[in-house]
Every structure is written in structure tokens, then in C-alpha cells.
Motif scaffolding. Structure first.
Motif, short mmCIF file in Angstrom:
data_model
loop_
_atom_site.label_atom_id
_atom_site.label_comp_id
_atom_site.label_asym_id
_atom_site.label_seq_id
_atom_site.Cartn_x
_atom_site.Cartn_y
_atom_site.Cartn_z
N LEU A 115 19.20 -17.45 -9.46
CA LEU A 115 17.99 -17.12 -8.88
C LEU A 115 18.29 -17.80 -7.46
O LEU A 115 18.01 -16.93 -6.46
N GLY A 116 18.89 -18.87 -7.38
CA GLY A 116 19.22 -19.56 -6.05
C GLY A 116 20.15 -18.47 -5.22
O GLY A 116 20.01 -18.26 -3.96
N VAL A 117 21.12 -17.94 -5.89
CA VAL A 117 21.91 -16.78 -5.45
C VAL A 117 21.44 -15.68 -4.78
O VAL A 117 21.53 -15.31 -3.73
N GLU A 118 20.41 -15.30 -5.71
CA GLU A 118 19.68 -14.09 -5.39
C GLU A 118 18.80 -14.37 -4.22
O GLU A 118 18.83 -13.52 -3.31
N SER B 2 24.04 -21.06 -15.54
CA SER B 2 22.76 -20.12 -15.33
C SER B 2 22.96 -18.67 -15.41
O SER B 2 22.38 -18.24 -15.78
N ARG B 3 24.39 -18.43 -15.01
CA ARG B 3 24.74 -16.79 -14.95
C ARG B 3 25.30 -16.65 -16.66
O ARG B 3 25.48 -15.38 -16.63
N GLY B 4 25.16 -17.60 -17.35
CA GLY B 4 26.10 -17.16 -18.67
C GLY B 4 27.44 -16.92 -18.52
O GLY B 4 27.99 -16.31 -19.63
N MET B 5 28.13 -17.57 -17.80
CA MET B 5 29.58 -17.36 -17.43
C MET B 5 30.32 -18.03 -18.66
O MET B 5 29.88 -19.24 -19.09
#
Length: 348
Positions: A160-163, A188-191
């Protein structure tokens, strides 16, 4: 909804210092972390600050839960009792939804607000996080008579921060910059990686198939290229600074240097140093290459007003390359002020 232009630079509390209209110009090639709950590390700070651009007392990740209050008290002790000279003093507080954040900020500003340059804020997800801390800092600065504004540095470590990265960058005149936080962001991204920064041997591009089934080359790619570039664009378009964050493999200096260099070339001004050996890596990478700096100086000298076109060593130089050269020369001048050996090498 954003503030009207006339309101943007107003202090958010009566008696708070006037916000900066431009970020103070400082060399910040590395942000060196130390754990303030450990007495022997606190004792090393006076020597550390001779060798780093920024010293940061870490209160968040890597500090055990039962040592949070000790870390806060240790940081305050260091801040009050140390002459930092030209080295900037930062702290990374605990995240906003933690049980420790409010005490971190209120106690540090009360005891050492005039010594603190930047407050690093973890897990920033939107401008609302910055707005809250901005108002809180203004109220505390006014209450305790702090004379200069404490700046905010956001860590970009959630999807969300990147967004919302552009809105975060523009949220307040108190914004100093941002750092990439690859470990939390990966989660957070599920990487699918357990690495803290750097590349991954399975992330890359495979060469097209060849006749006869010959071996095909595989080219490893940078997991963080897009995110770093997006962060740099947000920061530069709002007049703040972009930083690469941590590189967690202390055994691989070459990979650390490569990751730092990718960030430097993309526009970052510095990176975190979590181990003493990473200080010199950051100094090397985030200082302009000597030969490139010398060539940039030649461009500036050949085009004093930045217009027209000239040929230097068979290469055309014009208004656009003059701007590129100025970025390098300006940084070289900052480095030269702090590093006599590089000043001589640059011819400055």
C-alpha cells in the motif's frame, strides 16, 4: 484533499519552528544503524560519528521486545551527551500501531529534540501517517521549545505504501526522504524470497532456445529495479531524497556493492549500513567515480551557461548532458568538503 499552497508551509502548532522550504543540503551517503540498548555500542558512537554521514539509533526491528524501553533510554543518553559535529543524528522509532511509538516520540523530543535531525518512520502506508506524525511533532516541538523542525523519513515497505508513494512524498514540508525496506515489502507483496535486499538466483530471463539443444544462458535480474525507480521519481518530483535500505548478507560485499550501485545509478543518494564493513562500501558507491567527475567538470567548464553544444573527446555535449554533469559535479563538491583525498582526486 491537499492543503492550499499558502497553508502548506505554516507551522502546525503555535510556537513550533517554521518548516523548511528546502531540505538542508547534507551529505548522506550512508545511514549507519546502532542498537542503543547495548552499552558497548553506545560507547562506540563518538568514534562512529567520525566515519559516517548519518548515525541512527534503532528502536524498531532487531530490538527485542523486552529491550524497547532500554533502547529508547539509551538513545536519549547518547543524544544528550554526544557532540555530533557535522554528522546527522536520526532515530528509527517503532511503527505507528505499536505499543511503543507514542512514548518513543514524546520522550525523545522532550529530552533531545534540539539534537535530533530526522525521525525515520517505519511502514508508512499513506499520507495520513505523515499528517499524524507531522502534527504530533509540531505540538511537541512547541511544548518543549525545539528551535528547528525535526524532519520525517518514511520507509517504503508495504504494498500500500508503494501504491501511495507520490502522495507520501508530497504529504508535508517536514518530509526528508524515503528508504526502500525490501524485507517487509517482500512479505507484504507475497514475494517468495527470504533475502533482505539484493537479487535472487531464480529471478531472471532465459535466452531463447537454440538448435541442437545447446545450453541457454540465464540472466539474473534486479527484483527491486521498478520499486526503486518509482520511489526515486516520487522523491525527486517533490524535492526530497531517495535511499536504498538494508542489504542483509554481510558475507557478500560484492553483492552489497552491486545493489548499492544500482540504486545510486537510478538516483538514490545513499543506503543503510547495518555492519561496519558496509560504511566504506557506501562511501565508495555513493561518491562520484573520479574519472566521471573529472569528465563532468570538463563539460561544465566548456559550457559555463549550460547552453549550446560542444564536442569533448568525440562525444557531443548539450543542454541535457550539462544537466547530467551538474548532478555529478554538485555531489562531488559535497563529498570534497568532507573527504580531502577525494577533493584532491576530483581536482576540487
Amino acid at each position: 484533499m491537499s492543503k492550499p499552497a499558502k497553508k502548506f508551509f505554516e507551522p502546525l502548532a503555535i510556537g513550533a519552528p517554521q518548516p523548511y522550504r528546502e531540505i538542508p543540503v547534507k551529505l548522506e551517503r550512508m545511514i549507519h544503524f546502532f542498537p542503543p540498548h547495548i552499552e558497548k555500542m553506545r560507547a562506540k558512537v563518538p568514534d562512529m560519528i567520525k566515519n559516517v554521514d548519518v548515525i541512527l539509533g534503532n528502536l524498531e526491528d532487531a530490538i527485542p521486545m523486552d529491550a524497547k524501553e532500554e533502547a529508547r533510554a539509551g538513545f536519549i543518553e547518547v543524544a544528550k551527551n554526544t557532540d555530533f559535529g557535522s554528522t546527522s543524528l536520526w532515530t528509527r522509532v517503532n511503527c505507528l500501531n505499536s505499543p511503543w511509538f507514542l512514548d518513543d516520540v514524546t520522550q525523545i523530543v522532550a529530552a533531545a529534540g534540539d539534537k535530533l535531525d530526522v525521525l525515520m518512520l517505519p511502514k508508512v502506508e499513506g499520507p495520513w501517517d505523515i499528517h499524524y506524525v507531522d502534527q504530533l511533532l509540531a505540538q511537541l516541538e512547541a511544548k518543549h521549545g525545539v528551535k528547528k523542525p525535526i524532519m520525517i523519513h518514511a520507509i517504503l515497505e508495504t504494498a500500500l505504501g508503494v501504491e501511495n508513494v507520490s502522495e507520501i512524498a508530497a504529504a508535508s514540508p517536514r518530509m526528508h526522504g524515503m528508504s526502500l525496506g525490501p524485507a517487509d515489502l517482500a512479505a507484504s507483496r507475497g514475494m517468495k524470497t527470504t533475502r533482505v535486499g539484493g537479487g535472487h538466483p531464480f529471478y531472471g530471463v532465459l535466452e531463447d532456445s537454440k538448435e541442437g539443444g545447446a545450453a541457454r544462458a540465464f540472466y539474473q535480474q534486479d527484483l527491486w529495479h521498478f520499486t526503486v525507480a518509482k520511489m526515486v521519481d516520487a522523491c525527486q518530483s517533490n524535492g526530497i531524497k531517495a535511499f536504498y535500505g538494508p542489504f542483509g548478507d554481510f558475507s557478500d560485499n560484492e553483492a552489497c556493492e552491486a545493489q548499492f550501485r544500482n540504486a545510486f545509478l537510478l538516483g538514490c543518494v545513499g543506503a543503510w549500513s547495518l555492519h561496519p564493513k558496509q560504511i566504506d562500501i557506501a562511501k565508495k558507491v555513493f561518491s562520484p567515480d573520479v574519472e566521471e567527475a573529472k569528465f563532468a567538470i570538463r563539460i561544465i567548464e566548456a559550457m559555463p551557461d549550460g547552453t549550446g553544444a560542444v564536442m569533448i573527446d568525440g562525444k557531443m555535449q548539450d543542454d541535457a548532458t550539462w544537466k547530467q554533469a551538474k548532478v555529478i559535479v554538485d555531489l562531488a563538491k559535497q563529498v570534497a568538503e568532507k573527504d580531502p583525498a577525494l577533493a584532491e582526486a576530483y581536482g576540487l
